[in-house]
Every structure is written in C-alpha cells, then in structure tokens.
Design a protein around this motif. Structure first.
Motif, PDB file in Angstrom:
ATOM      1  N   ARG A  62      55.155  36.794  33.161  1.00 11.45           N
ATOM      2  CA  ARG A  62      54.283  35.969  33.987  1.00 11.45           C
ATOM      3  C   ARG A  62      53.083  36.797  34.435  1.00 11.45           C
ATOM      4  O   ARG A  62      53.215  37.962  34.792  1.00 11.45           O
ATOM      5  CB  ARG A  62      55.056  35.491  35.211  1.00 11.45           C
ATOM      6  N   SER A  63      51.902  36.181  34.403  1.00 10.23           N
ATOM      7  CA  SER A  63      50.729  36.917  34.873  1.00 10.23           C
ATOM      8  C   SER A  63      49.933  36.074  35.852  1.00 10.23           C
ATOM      9  O   SER A  63      49.916  34.845  35.780  1.00 10.23           O
ATOM     10  CB  SER A  63      49.850  37.337  33.693  1.00 10.23           C
ATOM     11  N   VAL A  64      49.300  36.753  36.796  1.00  7.99           N
ATOM     12  CA  VAL A  64      48.513  36.085  37.830  1.00  7.99           C
ATOM     13  C   VAL A  64      47.111  36.687  37.806  1.00  7.99           C
ATOM     14  O   VAL A  64      46.970  37.906  37.826  1.00  7.99           O
ATOM     15  CB  VAL A  64      49.154  36.310  39.228  1.00  7.99           C
ATOM     16  N   PRO A  65      46.079  35.825  37.741  1.00 11.46           N
ATOM     17  CA  PRO A  65      44.705  36.355  37.715  1.00 11.46           C
ATOM     18  C   PRO A  65      44.264  36.766  39.111  1.00 11.46           C
ATOM     19  O   PRO A  65      43.505  36.077  39.762  1.00 11.46           O
ATOM     20  CB  PRO A  65      43.875  35.178  37.188  1.00 11.46           C
ATOM     21  N   THR A  66      44.730  37.928  39.582  1.00 10.80           N
ATOM     22  CA  THR A  66      44.530  38.310  40.987  1.00 10.80           C
ATOM     23  C   THR A  66      43.093  38.746  41.284  1.00 10.80           C
ATOM     24  O   THR A  66      42.657  38.684  42.424  1.00 10.80           O
ATOM     25  CB  THR A  66      45.492  39.444  41.392  1.00 10.80           C
ATOM     26  N   GLY A  67      42.382  39.212  40.272  1.00  5.87           N
ATOM     27  CA  GLY A  67      41.003  39.651  40.534  1.00  5.87           C
ATOM     28  C   GLY A  67      40.177  39.611  39.273  1.00  5.87           C
ATOM     29  O   GLY A  67      39.542  40.587  38.897  1.00  5.87           O
ATOM     30  N   ILE A  68      40.222  38.447  38.623  1.00  6.76           N
ATOM     31  CA  ILE A  68      39.591  38.289  37.317  1.00  6.76           C
ATOM     32  C   ILE A  68      38.133  38.765  37.322  1.00  6.76           C
ATOM     33  O   ILE A  68      37.680  39.437  36.401  1.00  6.76           O
ATOM     34  CB  ILE A  68      39.676  36.806  36.869  1.00  6.76           C
ATOM     35  N   ALA A  69      37.399  38.468  38.400  1.00  8.11           N
ATOM     36  CA  ALA A  69      35.968  38.809  38.449  1.00  8.11           C
ATOM     37  C   ALA A  69      35.747  40.303  38.247  1.00  8.11           C
ATOM     38  O   ALA A  69      34.797  40.710  37.594  1.00  8.11           O
ATOM     39  CB  ALA A  69      35.362  38.366  39.769  1.00  8.11           C
ATOM     40  N   HIS A  70      36.627  41.127  38.812  1.00  9.50           N
ATOM     41  CA  HIS A  70      36.477  42.562  38.570  1.00  9.50           C
ATOM     42  C   HIS A  70      37.496  43.094  37.560  1.00  9.50           C
ATOM     43  O   HIS A  70      37.710  44.287  37.440  1.00  9.50           O
ATOM     44  CB  HIS A  70      36.453  43.371  39.868  1.00  9.50           C
ATOM     45  N   THR A  72      40.947  42.299  37.002  1.00  6.82           N
ATOM     46  CA  THR A  72      42.357  42.601  37.288  1.00  6.82           C
ATOM     47  C   THR A  72      43.279  41.392  37.112  1.00  6.82           C
ATOM     48  O   THR A  72      43.016  40.309  37.633  1.00  6.82           O
ATOM     49  CB  THR A  72      42.518  43.163  38.720  1.00  6.82           C
ATOM     50  N   VAL A  73      44.343  41.634  36.364  1.00  9.21           N
ATOM     51  CA  VAL A  73      45.399  40.652  36.157  1.00  9.21           C
ATOM     52  C   VAL A  73      46.681  41.318  36.654  1.00  9.21           C
ATOM     53  O   VAL A  73      46.853  42.513  36.465  1.00  9.21           O
ATOM     54  CB  VAL A  73      45.526  40.360  34.641  1.00  9.21           C
ATOM     55  N   THR A  74      47.545  40.556  37.328  1.00  5.21           N
ATOM     56  CA  THR A  74      48.810  41.161  37.758  1.00  5.21           C
ATOM     57  C   THR A  74      49.962  40.615  36.920  1.00  5.21           C
ATOM     58  O   THR A  74      50.145  39.402  36.825  1.00  5.21           O
ATOM     59  CB  THR A  74      49.064  40.898  39.259  1.00  5.21           C
ATOM     60  N   ALA A  75      50.711  41.521  36.295  1.00  7.11           N
ATOM     61  CA  ALA A  75      51.906  41.147  35.537  1.00  7.11           C
ATOM     62  C   ALA A  75      53.081  41.192  36.500  1.00  7.11           C
ATOM     63  O   ALA A  75      53.262  42.177  37.212  1.00  7.11           O
ATOM     64  CB  ALA A  75      52.132  42.123  34.391  1.00  7.11           C
ATOM     65  N   VAL A  76      53.864  40.109  36.534  1.00  3.66           N
ATOM     66  CA  VAL A  76      54.987  40.066  37.459  1.00  3.66           C
ATOM     67  C   VAL A  76      56.285  40.217  36.675  1.00  3.66           C
ATOM     68  O   VAL A  76      56.602  39.404  35.809  1.00  3.66           O
ATOM     69  CB  VAL A  76      55.000  38.742  38.257  1.00  3.66           C
ATOM     70  N   ILE A  77      57.018  41.287  36.977  1.00  2.50           N
ATOM     71  CA  ILE A  77      58.289  41.543  36.292  1.00  2.50           C
ATOM     72  C   ILE A  77      59.341  41.787  37.358  1.00  2.50           C
ATOM     73  O   ILE A  77      59.257  42.761  38.107  1.00  2.50           O
ATOM     74  CB  ILE A  77      58.167  42.758  35.343  1.00  2.50           C
ATOM     75  N   GLY A  78      60.286  40.862  37.443  1.00  9.84           N
ATOM     76  CA  GLY A  78      61.254  40.939  38.544  1.00  9.84           C
ATOM     77  C   GLY A  78      60.498  40.812  39.851  1.00  9.84           C
ATOM     78  O   GLY A  78      59.642  39.942  40.001  1.00  9.84           O
ATOM     79  N   LYS A  79      60.770  41.721  40.777  1.00  3.70           N
ATOM     80  CA  LYS A  79      60.082  41.646  42.074  1.00  3.70           C
ATOM     81  C   LYS A  79      58.807  42.476  42.088  1.00  3.70           C
ATOM     82  O   LYS A  79      58.117  42.555  43.085  1.00  3.70           O
ATOM     83  CB  LYS A  79      61.025  42.146  43.177  1.00  3.70           C
ATOM     84  N   ARG A  80      58.522  43.114  40.969  1.00  3.56           N
ATOM     85  CA  ARG A  80      57.402  44.040  40.935  1.00  3.56           C
ATOM     86  C   ARG A  80      56.145  43.436  40.331  1.00  3.56           C
ATOM     87  O   ARG A  80      56.215  42.640  39.403  1.00  3.56           O
ATOM     88  CB  ARG A  80      57.815  45.216  40.054  1.00  3.56           C
ATOM     89  N   GLY A  81      54.985  43.826  40.862  1.00  2.00           N
ATOM     90  CA  GLY A  81      53.717  43.418  40.266  1.00  2.00           C
ATOM     91  C   GLY A  81      53.020  44.645  39.698  1.00  2.00           C
ATOM     92  O   GLY A  81      53.023  45.704  40.322  1.00  2.00           O
ATOM     93  N   PHE A  82      52.490  44.503  38.500  1.00  3.67           N
ATOM     94  CA  PHE A  82      51.719  45.594  37.903  1.00  3.67           C
ATOM     95  C   PHE A  82      50.283  45.112  37.715  1.00  3.67           C
ATOM     96  O   PHE A  82      50.053  44.145  36.986  1.00  3.67           O
ATOM     97  CB  PHE A  82      52.298  45.992  36.532  1.00  3.67           C
TER      98      PHE A  82
END
Ligand code: ATP
Ligand code: MG
Length: 389
Positions: A62-70, A72-82
């Motif tokens: 699963r990925s979340v576009p946490t800061g697309i403008a600059h 950054t995408v956050t990959a969510v694995i278990g409870k961790r975000g990368f």
C-alpha cells in the motif's frame, strides 16, 4: 565506498524487492554506521513518484502520496511507513521552503542535505555512498555543513536548530569554526521560523544523552537567549545532567528555564499537557532523603509519583540518599482517601454544600494524620466532629 551490515528493519527488504534501484538515505545510514538502533528508514529513488506508486502497487504494498509535490510517497508495510522520495535538487530557496526539481543525480541530492553526516546513502547490496566525507566526520565527531555554512543557513534557517540537534547527539570536541561563525552571524534568522518548529527542535536537542555542550554552544552563538527570552539557567541544566537523571526533555526544560514558565509556554505554544507538566516540575521540591514515610504518603495523596520524582531530580542536593528516596516514591502505593459524598449523606446530612465542606475537613484530617486511616476510621472522625459541634 565500503561494505556494511544491513539495516534489519522489517519491511525494508520488501521495499527493495519492489524498488531495487532505491537507496536508504540520511539518518538511518548514519545511525547504522554507528551501530545505533535504527527505527525510521527513509528511501531515495531515481524513479518518479508515479512510477514508485505503480511499482509498490504491483508488489502488493500500500502506498500513500504523502508529499507528492516534493516527491515523497509513503509505503505502508505492517505498522511501519517508509518514505520514498525522488532524487531532488533545489531550484529556489527562501529561508525555509525550497522549490525542487527531480533529478537522477545522486550526488546532487546528497549536496542539498544539511550536514555531511546526513548525506550518506546505501544500496540494497549494502554499499554506502559517501560523497562528502560523512563517515569520516561521523567517526571524528565533526558536524559540518555541506558546502558553505552561510549559504546553507540562508537557504533554510531551520538548519541552525538542526545543527544543535545533531551536535548534541554526534559531535565530539570543538565545534566546526565555519558553522559557529555562520550561526552567530545569521542567528536572527530563527525569528522567521514558527515557534512550533523551534519548540520541537528544543525538545530534540534536550533529548540527547548529554546536551550540555550543545546548550553551551547555543549560548556562545547567541541563539539560546533568543529562545529562552524569560531567562536560561545553564548551571541548573548541567547539574541535572551531571546527576545522571533520565534524558527527559521536559525535565531538562524545567531546569534550563530560568524565568516565568507561563510566559515561556504561551510564547512557544506548548500543548496544554506540556505546560501543565512544566508548571508541575517548576514547583518547589518538598521531599528529601530525610522525609518520613508519612511525608511521602501525603505527597503521593496529592500528586503522581512521576511528578515527585521529577522534582526530586531538580531539587537534589549533595547529601546522599536521593536515589533511595526516588525508589521509595516509586514503590509506595498512592494513598486513597476512601470517603465519598454518599457516605456523608448516609450519616443524615442533606445533599448540599455542607457535604463538600465536611468531606474537605475530613480529608485534611486524614492527610495530616499521614494518609493511613481507612473508611471506617474516617467516618468515625466525621461523626465525632459532627456530634462535638
Ligand atoms: P533523526 O534521527 O533526528 O530523525 P534524521 O537524519 O532522520 O535524524 P530528519 O529530520 O528526519 O533527520 O531528516 C532526514 C534527512 O533529510 C536528514 O538526514 C537530511 O539528510 C535531510 N534533511 C532534513 N531536513 C533538512 C533540511 N532542513 N535541510 C537539509 N537537509 C535536510
Ligand atoms: Mg528522521
């Protein structure tokens, strides 16, 4: 380039399986080289954020576009975000926010980072890429800006605060002269930062195992008086750290703050909780190694053990026995005043303000008596008083 041990954080290998060209960058590489436990792992990649999201999706991550403008995408694995950030270079800076462009040049991305020790990156095979001598500086305890200190600070004044954060944690010996000169010259720039930012950095600086040298440097560069406007008590902080007290930022703020806590809390917009904690810690310490168990019970009837222990660190004097005092506070059960309004009403007192007055007097008696009397004894005392009146 050197080989190094892997960063054993669950999920890292899955990110790399989806994005083999990505590298871990920044703090995780720095801390892994030192053998310090790594929790936050950030990746950098030459792929566009869209491509990163496509690849993660294909790998079932699963990925979340946490800061697309600059970038950054956050990959969510278990409870961790990368966080996975596309390689960047700065186009324009304004003292805090930069306009960035994506690049495929790893060195350019490293060059826009703040300090040499924060520029290193590591590929999946464990190779460390170190473009600015970060590892040597890390081993020698030298905190150095990448490029010219003045320019780097003028690009982003937060770097003044970040300097002290990393200085507190990683520096040994004398500070880098160029950095000290630049910070001294440009210190007024911190006025452009939000107070929330400044406060959050202060807590991070004071969370270091030994922040004494960093705070001394904040004083000599003239930064500390800009932040601790109400007054700073550096000797009190030094004493607190000398005692071997736990590295709790709020405890250290309470020691370092020389002036009015309410004004400080309002100006730096502390949370309600933080302000309450600070004011609690700032009350005079009343317990000492000569305190009796009754003294301790009375104190514990009114306040949490945590607050009393914090204050004992701040009030500790030279006599021995303070650790033992803290042990007694920590292990003593909190006395509970067991009388309630309904018990008073049951004695025939009509519901009303008088019930509260009687309860208050009864608690005062119980407290004076060392907080040992149970419900029955308290009731007896109330009855005695009522009939005596
Ligand atoms: P910490 O353990 O305190 O989180 P960190 O190195 O991970 O340390 P972060 O603030 O999380 O620090 O930033 C991650 C990385 O991003 C840094 O190592 C640095 O390379 C880069 N960085 C962050 N903020 C800045 C900034 N203001 N200017 C330049 N580089 C920055
Ligand atoms: Mg970090």
């Amino acid at each position: 380039m050197i080989e190094m041990a892997r960063i054993a954080v669950p999920g890292v290998e899955r990110v790399w399986a989806a994005l083999p060209e990505a590298r871990i960058a920044g703090g995780a590489v720095r801390d892994a080289l030192l053998g310090v436990a790594v929790s936050d792992v950030d990746f950098t990649s030459p792929l566009s954020p869209d491509e990163v999201m496509r690849r993660l999706d294909r790998a079932g991550i699963r990925s979340v576009p946490t800061g697309i403008a600059h970038g950054t995408v956050t990959a969510v694995i278990g409870k961790r975000g990368f966080e996975i950030t596309t390689l960047r270079r700065d186009i324009e800076t304004d003292g805090r926010h930069a306009v960035v462009a994506f690049t495929d040049d790893w060195r350019q991305d490293a060059a826009r980072r703040d300090f040499t020790i924060n520029t290193m990156s590591m590929s999946q095979d464990g190779t460390v890429y170190d473009y600015f001598g970060g590892e040597a500086d890390l081993r020698a305890g030298i905190l150095r800006f990448v490029g010219e200190a003045e320019l780097r600070i003028a690009e982003d004044y937060l770097r003044i605060m970040r300097f002290f954060r990393f200085f507190a944690r990683y520096a040994k010996g004398e500070p880098d002269k160029d950095a000290v000169r630049a910070i001294t010259d440009l210190r007024d720039g911190i006025d452009t930062l939000s107070v929330e930012r400044i406060w959050s950095e202060i807590k991070r600086i004071l969370a270091a195992a030994d922040p004494r040298a960093a705070v001394a440097l904040m004083q000599t560069t003239g930064v500390l008086p800009l932040i601790f406007i109400e007054g700073a008590n550096i000797p009190a902080l030094n004493r607190l750290v000398d005692l071997g007290s736990p590295p709790v930022p709020m405890l250290r703020v309470a020691a370092l703050l020389g002036g009015d806590a309410e004004a400080f809390a309002a100006r730096l917009k502390l949370s309600g909780n933080e302000q309450e904690l600070l004011e609690t810690y700032k009350k005079p310490n009343a317990l000492s190694p000569t305190s009796t168990d009754a003294d301790l019970r009375r104190a514990l009837a009114d306040e949490e053990a945590e607050a009393l222990i914090a204050r004992s660190w701040l009030g500790q004097e030279v006599e021995p026995g303070w650790d033992e005092l803290r042990g007694r506070i920590a292990t003593m059960p909190r006395p509970d005043f067991s009388l309630h309004g309904r018990d008073i009403v049951a004695l025939g007192i009509p519901v009303g303000p008088r019930v509260g007055e009687i309860l208050k007097a009864a608690r005062a008696w119980w407290w004076e008596n060392g907080c040992v009397d149970n419900l029955e004894a308290c009731l007896k005392q109330v009855q005695h008083r009522l009939h005596g009146q």
